[in-house]
Enzyme design. Structure first.
Site, PDB file in Angstrom:
ATOM      1  CB  CYS A   1     -19.344  -0.030   7.996  1.00  0.00           C
ATOM      2  SG  CYS A   1     -18.328  -1.014   9.120  1.00  0.00           S
TER       3      CYS A   1
ATOM      4  CB  CYS B   1     -19.407  -4.437   3.919  1.00  0.00           C
ATOM      5  SG  CYS B   1     -18.671  -2.865   4.488  1.00  0.00           S
TER       6      CYS B   1
ATOM      7  CB  CYS C   1      -1.657  -0.486   8.115  1.00  0.00           C
ATOM      8  SG  CYS C   1      -2.256  -1.626   6.854  1.00  0.00           S
TER       9      CYS C   1
ATOM     10  NE  ARG D   1     -18.876  -5.533  11.989  1.00  0.00           N
ATOM     11  CZ  ARG D   1     -18.902  -5.005  10.760  1.00  0.00           C
ATOM     12  NH1 ARG D   1     -17.774  -4.883  10.080  1.00  0.00           N
ATOM     13  NH2 ARG D   1     -20.029  -4.573  10.242  1.00  0.00           N
TER      14      ARG D   1
ATOM     15  CB  CYS E   1      -2.082   3.721   8.066  1.00  0.00           C
ATOM     16  SG  CYS E   1      -3.111   4.559   6.840  1.00  0.00           S
TER      17      CYS E   1
ATOM     18  CB  CYS F   1      -0.920  -0.006   1.219  1.00  0.00           C
ATOM     19  SG  CYS F   1      -2.041   1.420   1.292  1.00  0.00           S
TER      20      CYS F   1
ATOM     21  CB  CYS G   1     -15.936  -7.150   5.218  1.00  0.00           C
ATOM     22  SG  CYS G   1     -17.235  -7.045   6.476  1.00  0.00           S
TER      23      CYS G   1
END
Length: 409
Positions: free
Chosen positions: A202, A142, A72, A272, A69, A65, A109
């Protein structure tokens, strides 16, 4: 009337607690923990009964990526030894989703690493959504693809997507300390795009990154204002090879307080328990079911989770039941409007409409001195000891999507 009774009454009315009340939940002592869980459990059962919704992650594209972040393992510069692969084909993703559905998952998801999808990526994911819906018409899908451009949320909905996930993760004031390649405002914009397209939004948070109690309350109040239908609460999984690998700030008790505070602030929303529950809640996981009405089944994006059969046994042993595909997750007043909406509050305000939620200042209300003694800890309460690192509980995912091994579902 003491703090917990006040919070229960507000939760049953869908009324926003004050910031001081939310902070007081996080400041409660371990001696009061079961009282806190019982109080938040009343709110959870009022809106969701004893049902537990199961969700299943499919990592469509893993690693590499360009975003930075800090939490991550797929980030730019990550040295974590995770699985790295490009886009799964629609039939591969559908097969992975089917494993989760057969294990009892009601929602699939679909997640892909990256800043955000190109239009070609949206086409790929749209084909995957259609393939999943052809095999399992009733399953919710999702998508979680990063920052959305104009028109992309509408295209995903046309393809059959039911929801879109994009987490705020932490408070606006500390966001720049966690990520520098995009902004907090970018994330808010994407959640709003999902709402506007008629997708069920979400959006949640990550706890355990060194944030303060004030940061946690800030992000949960911001989520209340954004009004997503589901709020995933992640507990940081400190992966070796990431900047936050040494951050171990959570205890099982603190995790439960965070979940309870989230339930009080977002009483009628699907809360969740997401990544990290096995690492940080450990044997206290069943207590968390009294606070949250939704969990992920099996593994996460790049790390392994509890065995799927153990999840199902835990739910049954704790006296809960898996929510069926024919059952509506959200309360009627939210489910009647696609994309949610908290309806009209008893006090006349809308979600996040209170002054203390808008300007970030503490409200006029607070713990005060409760006639019954209450459970509100003083502001000068000593900090609790940090959790000892449990690196033995952090395992890189080596099965499921992107491998030849059977998934954990």
């Amino acid at each position: 009337m003491d703090l917990l009774n006040t919070l229960v009454e507000k939760g049953l009315r869908r009324e926003t607690p004050s910031r001081e009340e939310a902070l007081a939940v996080l400041a409660t002592s371990d001696d009061d923990l079961l009282d806190v869980v019982a109080a938040a459990g009343k709110v959870r059962r009022h809106w969701f009964g004893r049902r537990v919704k199961l969700n299943y992650l499919v990592n469509l594209k893993s690693g590499l990526c360009p975003e930075d972040c800090s939490y991550c393992s797929q980030r730019l510069g990550s040295k974590a030894e995770i699985l790295k692969y490009t886009w799964l084909k629609p039939d591969q993703a559908s097969a992975a989703a089917a494993a989760g559905v057969s294990g009892g998952a009601k929602r699939v998801c679909l997640v892909a690493s990256g800043r955000g999808p190109t239009d070609r990526d949206v086409d790929r994911v749209s084909d995957t959504i259609r393939a999943i819906k052809e095999q399992n018409e009733a399953v919710e899908v999702c998508a979680c693809l990063g920052l959305l451009s104009d028109g992309q949320a509408e295209r995903l909905r046309e393809a059959g997507a039911d929801a879109y996930n994009h987490n705020l993760n932490t408070s606006e004031s500390t966001y720049g300390d966690i990520t520098t390649t995009h902004t907090y405002a970018d994330r808010v914009d994407t959640v709003n795009k999902a709402h506007a397209a008629g997708l069920s939004a979400c959006s949640g948070l990550i706890a355990g990154m060194g944030e303060s109690d004030e940061d946690l309350v800030d992000v949960v109040f911001s989520l209340r204002e954004l009004d997503p239908d589901s709020v995933p609460v992640n507990f940081l999984i400190p992966m070796e090879g990431t900047p936050l690998a040494k951050e171990w700030h959570l205890t099982p008790q603190r995790c439960l307080r965070i979940l309870a505070m989230t339930r009080f602030v977002c009483p009628d929303v699907e809360v969740r328990i997401a990544g990290g529950r096995e690492v940080h809640l450990r044997t206290m996981q069943p207590l968390a079911l009294h606070l949250a009405n939704s969990i992920f089944l099996g593994d996460y994006l790049t790390s392994e989770g509890q065995a799927g059969h153990a999840d199902l046994e835990m739910i049954a042993d704790a006296g809960f039941e898996v929510e069926g595909t024919g059952e509506v997750t959200l309360p009627e007043h939210r489910a009647s409007v696609r994309g949610g909406g908290c309806g009209s509050h008893a006090d006349g305000g809308g979600c996040g409409s209170h002054a203390d939620a808008e300007d970030g200042a503490p409200g006029a209300g607070g713990c005060g001195s409760h006639a019954g003694g209450g459970v509100c800890a003083p502001a000068s309460a000593a900090p609790r000891p940090a959790e000892e690192p449990r690196t033995d509980l952090v395992a890189v995912r080596r099965r499921g999507a992107g491998t030849d091994l059977a998934p954990n579902a």
